[in-house]
Design a protein around this motif. Structure first.
Motif, PDB file in Angstrom:
ATOM      1  N   SER A 119       0.427  -1.046  -0.015  1.00 55.36           N
ATOM      2  CA  SER A 119       0.165   0.030  -0.084  1.00 55.36           C
ATOM      3  C   SER A 119       0.907   1.212  -0.048  1.00 55.36           C
ATOM      4  O   SER A 119       2.167   1.283   0.961  1.00 55.36           O
ATOM      5  N   GLY A 178      -6.938   6.010  -8.592  1.00 54.09           N
ATOM      6  CA  GLY A 178      -8.069   5.300  -7.640  1.00 54.09           C
ATOM      7  C   GLY A 178      -9.813   6.158  -7.854  1.00 54.09           C
ATOM      8  O   GLY A 178     -10.296   5.723  -7.180  1.00 54.09           O
ATOM      9  N   LYS A 253      -0.429  -1.221  -9.226  1.00 62.85           N
ATOM     10  CA  LYS A 253      -1.177  -1.559  -8.145  1.00 62.85           C
ATOM     11  C   LYS A 253      -1.730  -0.807  -6.875  1.00 62.85           C
ATOM     12  O   LYS A 253      -2.658   0.269  -6.749  1.00 62.85           O
ATOM     13  N   TRP A 256      -2.928   2.091  -7.540  1.00 70.30           N
ATOM     14  CA  TRP A 256      -4.631   2.307  -8.279  1.00 70.30           C
ATOM     15  C   TRP A 256      -5.426   2.173  -6.969  1.00 70.30           C
ATOM     16  O   TRP A 256      -6.846   2.950  -7.195  1.00 70.30           O
ATOM     17  N   GLU A 257      -5.301   1.819  -6.168  1.00 73.26           N
ATOM     18  CA  GLU A 257      -5.687   1.392  -4.943  1.00 73.26           C
ATOM     19  C   GLU A 257      -6.235   2.239  -3.688  1.00 73.26           C
ATOM     20  O   GLU A 257      -6.418   2.525  -2.812  1.00 73.26           O
ATOM     21  N   TYR A 258      -5.116   3.452  -4.138  1.00 75.59           N
ATOM     22  CA  TYR A 258      -4.238   5.072  -2.808  1.00 75.59           C
ATOM     23  C   TYR A 258      -5.919   5.606  -2.743  1.00 75.59           C
ATOM     24  O   TYR A 258      -6.035   6.308  -3.582  1.00 75.59           O
TER      25      TYR A 258
END
Length: 350
Positions: A119, A178, A253, A256-258
Motif C-alpha cells: 500500500s 483510484g 497497483k 491505483w488502490e490509494y
C-alpha cells in the motif's frame, strides 16, 4: 570540444537520457555503475578511482536514498514514481537554484514480496523513517512526478500527523487514479508495463521492435530479447530485471488502490501539465485538469499550470518553467501551522 578527467558530467550538460546512455555504454565495457554512483562521482577521475577499487569509496545505502546535490539548510526530497528511480529528476535538480541538499528516494532496496509495497501508506511510512534519518526535524520539503507526487503527499500527511512542519509539497502532474473511476485492467498488463518502461528508456527505437517484444510469452523472454537488442544495461541479470518489474508493478497497483486522507496545509501544490496525452483521449478524459483531487473541495492542492503533457512537462522548455516555479515557491517563507490545525478525514474513504 574537450572533456577532461576532472570535468563534471552535469556541468557539461549531462541529463537523464545522457546518463542512461552513459551507464549503458559503461556497462557494455564491463564497468557497472548506477545513477547513485553518477551523482556521487560525477567526474571521470572519481569514477575511475571507484571502479578500480581505490580510495575506499563506499556508495551503497540499503535504504534507497541518494544524494543528488549537496548544500546547507533543509533538504528537498524527490520521491520515485512507479518505476522506482531518480532519473526523471536529473535535469530538474540541475536547474534548481539555492544552496540546499537534494536527495532522491529510490526503490532499489525492495524485493517484490516486501510488505511495504502492498500500500502507499506502508511505503510512505518506510520513507518517513528514511527521511528522518537525514532530517530529524525542521521544515520538510517533498516533491515527486506522477506517482512520486502521491508518495510525497502521503509522506507529508504522515509527518504532519506526527507534528512535523511541512514547508513544501510539489506534486508534478500527479493524479489520484483510484478517485477517477478508472480500472487498471483497462489500461495496463504487466507485460505492457514492461514494454512501456523499455520504450521510455530507449527512445528512437522503431515501433516494430516493441511489437516484437509484445509477442513474447513471458517476462523472461522479453528480457532475453531486449538484452539481445541492447535495450537493457549490461550486467543486469534476468532475476534482478524480473524483480524490478514485479516491484514496479506492485507500486503501480498500490497507486491505483490509494485513497488519500486530507490534511490542511497551504504549501501543497500540483504543478500541472496543460495538454492531453493519447492515454487521456483513449480513456475519454477531455479535461487535463481531471486528476481526482477535487474530492477535497476547498482543501484541494493549489494548481500551478506549467504546460506540456504528463511526459513533456519534465523536458525543455517546460522544465525551465517548472524549475522557476519550484524556486519561487520554495523560497517563500512557510507559515508554521500548529499541530491542532491539521485536519483528517477520520478514516472516511473520500
Amino acid at each position: 570540444e574537450r572533456v577532461g578527467r576532472h570535468d563534471n558530467f552535469f556541468d557539461l550538460g549531462g541529463h537523464s537520457l545522457l546518463a542512461v546512455s552513459m551507464l549503458r555504454q559503461t556497462a557494455e565495457r564491463g564497468f557497472n555503475m548506477t545513477l547513485a554512483h553518477l551523482f556521487k562521482l560525477p567526474t571521470l577521475a572519481e569514477q575511475a578511482s571507484y571502479l578500480c577499487g581505490a580510495g575506499g569509496i563506499s556508495l551503497e545505502r540499503s535504504d534507497g536514498l541518494i544524494l543528488m546535490r549537496s548544500g546547507g539548510g533543509n533538504p528537498l526530497f524527490f520521491l520515485h514514481d512507479a518505476l522506482g528511480d531518480s532519473s526523471p529528476y536529473v535535469e530538474l535538480v540541475g536547474l534548481l537554484k539555492g544552496d540546499y541538499p537534494i536527495y532522491g528516494v529510490e526503490v532499489s532496496w525492495a524485493r517484490s514480496d516486501d510488505e511495504a509495497l502492498t500500500s502507499i501508506e506502508r511505503l510512505a511510512a518506510r520513507y518517513v523513517d528514511v527521511i528522518r534519518s537525514v532530517q530529524p526535524s525542521g521544515s520538510y520539503r517533498l516533491a515527486g512526478w506522477s506517482g512520486g507526487g502521491v508518495l510525497a503527499y502521503e509522506i507529508a500527511r504522515q509527518l504532519s500527523q506526527m507534528g512535523g512542519e511541512i514547508g513544501f509539497v510539489g506534486m508534478i502532474d500527479t493524479s489520484i487514479l483510484g478517485c477517477m473511476d478508472l480500472m487498471i485492467s483497462s489500461l495496463l498488463t504487466k507485460k505492457s508495463f514492461v514494454i512501456e518502461t523499455l520504450r521510455m528508456f530507449n527512445p528512437g527505437y522503431e515501433e516494430s521492435v516493441f511489437n516484437e517484444l509484445d509477442a513474447m510469452g513471458s517476462l523472461e523472454e522479453v528480457f532475453d530479447k531486449a538484452s539481445d537488442m541492447s535495450m537493457i544495461f549490461g550486467g543486469v541479470s534476468q532475476e534482478s530485471f524480473v524483480n524490478r518489474i514485479d516491484v514496479s508493478w506492485a507500486i503501480t497497483k498500490a497507486l491505483w488502490e490509494y485513497r488519500p486522507e486530507v490534511f490542511r496545509n497551504e504549501r501543497v501544490y500540483i504543478f500541472g501539465a496543460t495538454e492531453l496525452t493519447e492515454i487521456h483521449i483513449n480513456l475519454g478524459i477531455d479535461d487535463v485538469n481531471v486528476r481526482g483531487w477535487d474530492i477535497f473541495g476547498e482543501l484541494a492542492p493549489k494548481v500551478v499550470p506549467i504546460g506540456g503533457t504528463h511526459y513533456t512537462i519534465m523536458r525543455s522548455p517546460h522544465l525551465e518553467v517548472l524549475a522557476n516555479q519550484f524556486d519561487r515557491l520554495l523560497n517563500e517563507s512557510p507559515a508554521k501551522p500548529s499541530h491542532s490545525e491539521v485536519e483528517f478525514s477520520h478514516g472516511e474513504v473520500l
